[in-house]
Design a protein around this motif. Sequence first.
Motif, PDB file in Angstrom:
ATOM      1  N   ASP A   9       0.828  -1.208   0.000  1.00  0.00           N
ATOM      2  CA  ASP A   9       0.000   0.000   0.000  1.00  0.00           C
ATOM      3  C   ASP A   9       0.861   1.257   0.000  1.00  0.00           C
ATOM      4  OD1 ASP A   9       0.889  -0.540   2.616  1.00  0.00           O
ATOM      5  OD2 ASP A   9      -0.717   0.710   3.474  1.00  0.00           O
ATOM      6  N   GLU A  10       2.169   1.111   0.131  1.00  0.00           N
ATOM      7  CA  GLU A  10       3.054   2.283   0.129  1.00  0.00           C
ATOM      8  C   GLU A  10       3.708   2.384  -1.253  1.00  0.00           C
ATOM      9  OE1 GLU A  10       4.084   4.818   2.495  1.00  0.00           O
ATOM     10  OE2 GLU A  10       5.001   5.404   0.607  1.00  0.00           O
ATOM     11  N   ASN A  12       5.953   4.259  -2.480  1.00  0.00           N
ATOM     12  CA  ASN A  12       7.407   4.396  -2.469  1.00  0.00           C
ATOM     13  C   ASN A  12       8.104   3.052  -2.385  1.00  0.00           C
ATOM     14  OD1 ASN A  12       7.281   7.114  -2.737  1.00  0.00           O
ATOM     15  ND2 ASN A  12       7.807   7.598  -0.595  1.00  0.00           N
ATOM     16  N   VAL A  13       7.470   2.131  -1.671  1.00  0.00           N
ATOM     17  CA  VAL A  13       8.057   0.794  -1.545  1.00  0.00           C
ATOM     18  C   VAL A  13       8.033   0.107  -2.913  1.00  0.00           C
ATOM     19  CG1 VAL A  13       7.727  -1.492  -0.550  1.00  0.00           C
ATOM     20  CG2 VAL A  13       7.544   0.554   0.897  1.00  0.00           C
ATOM     21  N   ARG A  15       7.914   1.509  -5.835  1.00  0.00           N
ATOM     22  CA  ARG A  15       8.871   2.163  -6.742  1.00  0.00           C
ATOM     23  C   ARG A  15      10.298   1.733  -6.440  1.00  0.00           C
ATOM     24  NH1 ARG A  15       7.176   6.921  -9.152  1.00  0.00           N
ATOM     25  NH2 ARG A  15       9.156   6.780 -10.263  1.00  0.00           N
ATOM     26  N   GLY A  16      10.591   1.657  -5.123  1.00  0.00           N
ATOM     27  CA  GLY A  16      11.936   1.249  -4.719  1.00  0.00           C
ATOM     28  C   GLY A  16      12.254  -0.154  -5.207  1.00  0.00           C
ATOM     29  N   LEU A  17      11.271  -1.077  -5.058  1.00  0.00           N
ATOM     30  CA  LEU A  17      11.472  -2.466  -5.493  1.00  0.00           C
ATOM     31  C   LEU A  17      11.695  -2.524  -7.001  1.00  0.00           C
ATOM     32  CD1 LEU A  17       8.742  -4.275  -3.353  1.00  0.00           C
ATOM     33  CD2 LEU A  17      11.239  -4.565  -3.153  1.00  0.00           C
ATOM     34  N   GLN A  18      10.861  -1.750  -7.654  1.00  0.00           N
ATOM     35  CA  GLN A  18      10.942  -1.740  -9.121  1.00  0.00           C
ATOM     36  C   GLN A  18      12.348  -1.330  -9.577  1.00  0.00           C
ATOM     37  OE1 GLN A  18       8.198   1.014 -10.819  1.00  0.00           O
ATOM     38  NE2 GLN A  18       8.265   0.096 -12.868  1.00  0.00           N
ATOM     39  N   ARG A  19      12.854  -0.264  -8.912  1.00  0.00           N
ATOM     40  CA  ARG A  19      14.184   0.227  -9.298  1.00  0.00           C
ATOM     41  C   ARG A  19      15.258  -0.791  -8.954  1.00  0.00           C
ATOM     42  NH1 ARG A  19      12.396   5.244  -6.465  1.00  0.00           N
ATOM     43  NH2 ARG A  19      11.458   6.518  -8.103  1.00  0.00           N
ATOM     44  N   MET A  20      15.125  -1.310  -7.697  1.00  0.00           N
ATOM     45  CA  MET A  20      16.187  -2.203  -7.229  1.00  0.00           C
ATOM     46  C   MET A  20      16.268  -3.474  -8.070  1.00  0.00           C
ATOM     47  SD  MET A  20      16.490  -3.960  -3.506  1.00  0.00           S
ATOM     48  CE  MET A  20      15.240  -5.176  -3.815  1.00  0.00           C
ATOM     49  N   ASP A  54       2.900  -7.175   1.092  1.00  0.00           N
ATOM     50  CA  ASP A  54       2.989  -6.587   2.438  1.00  0.00           C
ATOM     51  C   ASP A  54       1.885  -7.218   3.275  1.00  0.00           C
ATOM     52  OD1 ASP A  54       3.659  -4.927   4.526  1.00  0.00           O
ATOM     53  OD2 ASP A  54       2.581  -3.175   3.737  1.00  0.00           O
ATOM     54  N   LEU A  81       6.499  -9.880   2.439  1.00  0.00           N
ATOM     55  CA  LEU A  81       7.553  -8.914   2.761  1.00  0.00           C
ATOM     56  C   LEU A  81       6.886  -7.858   3.642  1.00  0.00           C
ATOM     57  CD1 LEU A  81      10.402  -7.759   2.418  1.00  0.00           C
ATOM     58  CD2 LEU A  81       9.597  -6.592   0.352  1.00  0.00           C
ATOM     59  N   LYS A 103      10.829  -6.408   6.366  1.00  0.00           N
ATOM     60  CA  LYS A 103      11.458  -5.162   5.936  1.00  0.00           C
ATOM     61  C   LYS A 103      12.333  -4.653   7.076  1.00  0.00           C
ATOM     62  CE  LYS A 103       7.446  -3.688   3.221  1.00  0.00           C
ATOM     63  NZ  LYS A 103       6.237  -2.866   3.321  1.00  0.00           N
ATOM     64  N   PRO A 104      13.447  -4.011   6.892  1.00  0.00           N
ATOM     65  CA  PRO A 104      14.046  -3.846   5.557  1.00  0.00           C
ATOM     66  C   PRO A 104      14.765  -5.130   5.103  1.00  0.00           C
ATOM     67  CG  PRO A 104      15.392  -2.785   7.228  1.00  0.00           C
ATOM     68  CD  PRO A 104      14.218  -3.367   7.943  1.00  0.00           C
TER      69      PRO A 104
END
Lengths: 135, 841
Positions: A9-10, A12-13, A15-20, A54, A81, A103-104
Amino acid sequence: MIRILFVDDEPNVLRGLQRMLRSMRGEWEMQFAGGGQEALDSLAASTFELIVTDMRMPEMDGAELLDQVRRLYPEIARLVLSGHSDPKMLARASASAHRFLTKPCDADTLIETIAQCVASSRPVAGRISGEEERS
Amino acid sequence: MSENQILIVDRDRATRMALSGALAAFGYDCKALESERSVLELLRTREYGLLLVDPMLPMLDLGALMETLAAEAIETATLALVAAGENDATWEKVLPGLAGVVEKPDGGAYLGEIVHKALDRRAVRGGQACDARTNDQYEALFSASPDLIVVMDKERRVLRCNPRMTRLLGLKEEKLTGLEIHEALCGDGHTRQDCPLGRALDETRKDPAPQRRSLWGKNYDLHSAPLLDGSGRLWGAIDILHDVTSLVQAEQAVLRRLEVERLATNISSKFVEGLDVNEGIDHALARIGAWSQASRAHLFQFDDEAKNVAKTHEWCATGIEPSKDRNQSVPAGRYLWLLAQLCDNKTIHIEDLSKLPDEAQPERLSFEVQSTQSLAAFPVQVGDRVAGFIRLDNVHTTRDWKEEDSLILRLVAEIVGNALERHRAELQHKLLATAIDQLSEMIMVTGPDHLIQYVNPAFEQITGFPSRKSVGKHPIDLFGHAWSDQVKKESLIARIESGDVWRGRGILRRADSQLYEGDMTICPVVEKGGKIGHWVMIGRDVTEQARLEAQLHQAQRMESIGQLAAGIAHEINTPIQYVGDNTRFLKDSFGELAAIVEAFRRLLGDGEQGEIPAESLAAARAAAAKADMEYLMAEIPQAIDQSLEGLRRVTRIVRAMKEFSHPGGKEMKNINLARAIESTVEVSRNEWKYVANLELSLAGSLPPLLGFPGQLNQALLNIIVNAAHAIGDVVGKSGDKGTIRISTRQEGEEAVIEISDTGAGIPEEIRGRIFDPFFTTKEVGKGTGQGLAIVYSVVVEKHRGKVSFETETGGGTKFIVRLPLAGAPAEPAVKLPESAAGAAL
């Protein structure tokens, strides 16, 4: 290509996963959902081998989502996660999840765990390693 | 009658005085002369019935005088006064007219008799000699006399009766005349020998003093006088009966009153003598029973609610069976008539059971069982309450209870009532004294001079100072200087002098110099007129308790932080996750960018040398394409921004946690209320964010608040978490969100915090209990019921604030917390009339 659905539901999480996990884009095809209902919609629209969710989310939480996934798509590997690490949450998750990550969680662990789950013909919860299960 | 005057003539003053005195004692009126000169002149006034004269007086020829008297028909009898021992009848021979001889100086033992006789003889003689006028006077006297007069002859046969007598007997005088006196008059079964009348005829019973006798139901003084003829021979008697009934009654009343007083004194002295109250009552009943000739005397007592009545004491006359219902409790309602009278403080006299009114049927039956024929009952008052009654029963006889019985019975009832009252007060006193002795709290009483007057055993035990070493000392000398500093600091003495109760804790010193923490209440004893007389200190050793309290408080804080921990972990772990992911991405991206930069740098180097080789250009293009340059250029700034935002979130929550979990301590600190609310909202974010939006409207310019930060944060947290739960119960998993609004404002000297939710409201039936410890409506495991109790304790007890709520079923709840801005006293001071700190609701 391995198809994986990430649910959180976050934004940013996600997006972060996508990038990583962009480095895995050659092997994995990743989709992202902002909640339980959206995830079920995606699952209905196409085929996935793995779902990473999540736990604590409004409306439908991770445990409920995985419960539905287990009934509707038992072949999909189910991975949690979660930001929560309390025993009650773990107990609920263990009923329907194969693996539980908190997390993390660093990229290597996440990638490795996903790889293990996908590789395993019969993925089970974290207490039994994928290597042993294959025999 | 002037004729009863006696003239005394003698030269000797002692003789005159002795005779006058003696004759006055017999009721005679005397005149005494030293000189004989005017004797005849005085006698000629005919006012003297008797002359007592010395026959040897030189100026007087007694024989000649007596002849003159006889010649002039002056009815004065003459007695000769002779020296003691010379009474040898010579004078009587010389002067045959003498009525007798009397010895000097005082007339001797027979003076009364001699004088009486002399006068009587004169009367008889006079009777024969008196003229018709005198006779009429006698007759008138005889007829009109209020006394009963009877004249009898020597054989006690009635000669005359006066009309008063005939009226009394109801017979005419003629019918009575000639009858023997005991047949005619007494009629009381007297024989001739013991008839009280005609005493003057009976030598053996002769006695000049009147005799008191009871006749015809009345009391008379009987005077009996002999009747003598001229030669002094007894021929009859005259009896005069003077009615003294009312006198006798008055005398009896006085005697009875004396008796009553003696009885009352005797009874009350038993109680005063320190006799056990029960023995005293038994004694009183026995005395009053015997005195009133009752068969039984009982004391009945009501129980405290006057619902039951029991016979607690009983006395029985000899031969009377004791009743069997002693100490048996009977419902007071059974004898309604009797009790109604007694409770009205009326006395009850029942001469005869048959005279009981119809409504007293139950009483009649009860009395009949006990063979009671007549009774009297008197209320016994203790204080202003009728506590019971004394009842006197007469078995087998009816009885008319007299007014004076009533008097004494009332008096005894009063004495018994007083004794019971004293007894109850003593019991109460004993009970309190025992309680104080057994109390585990120490109690110390000081006098107006602040010196210790009393300490209880617990005081001795806790402080180690024995009573004998404490009494007479000043408390500060005992308890040490740590306390004296505190006493000064809190101007304790001034506060107590003004009538306030002081409550607080202080460090005190034991006899062995060990320090301990005491929890004390010191209250002044305000006497009449508002003067402070004594101080009473009640205290406990709370050293251990204070330690446990501190531990418990810490444990409660840890618990609430622990409850938050999972939520806070989630709040921290989530940003850490994406900060980590983004950093990993940035690391990977940097590698790709570095390759592009390397390819471009080579391209640049080539360009500076003039010629750019086609392969360099191709390599640079390939590197850029491989790395998806467009993507990196778009994503990297976003990844950095989101990471920074994530770090801010972590920073914020860590700071909030630090602020929230303020270590606290015993001292009050200045609190920035807005910051406190913000931190609390932050640490509880995970508790409410899934069900509610939270709106803050905090006044920016509130002055700092003096308080305990850790406790206050916890109170705020508990209200916010409660609000989140209330909303959660309503929205469930619908995905809808409610609203929590928090606002602060200043109102006078108070900071007002309002925390409202859009939950279901508090059901009416539990509104009065929500601040009770352990009261919870939540399912087992979800709430301990301590949340709002802690709010109450923190706000009201620790901060002297108020907490209230407004709620509407289905419309949400608003909690209103009011905190004094500054200068709230560290310890509550309570005015005497109030019982405790007022509740806020």
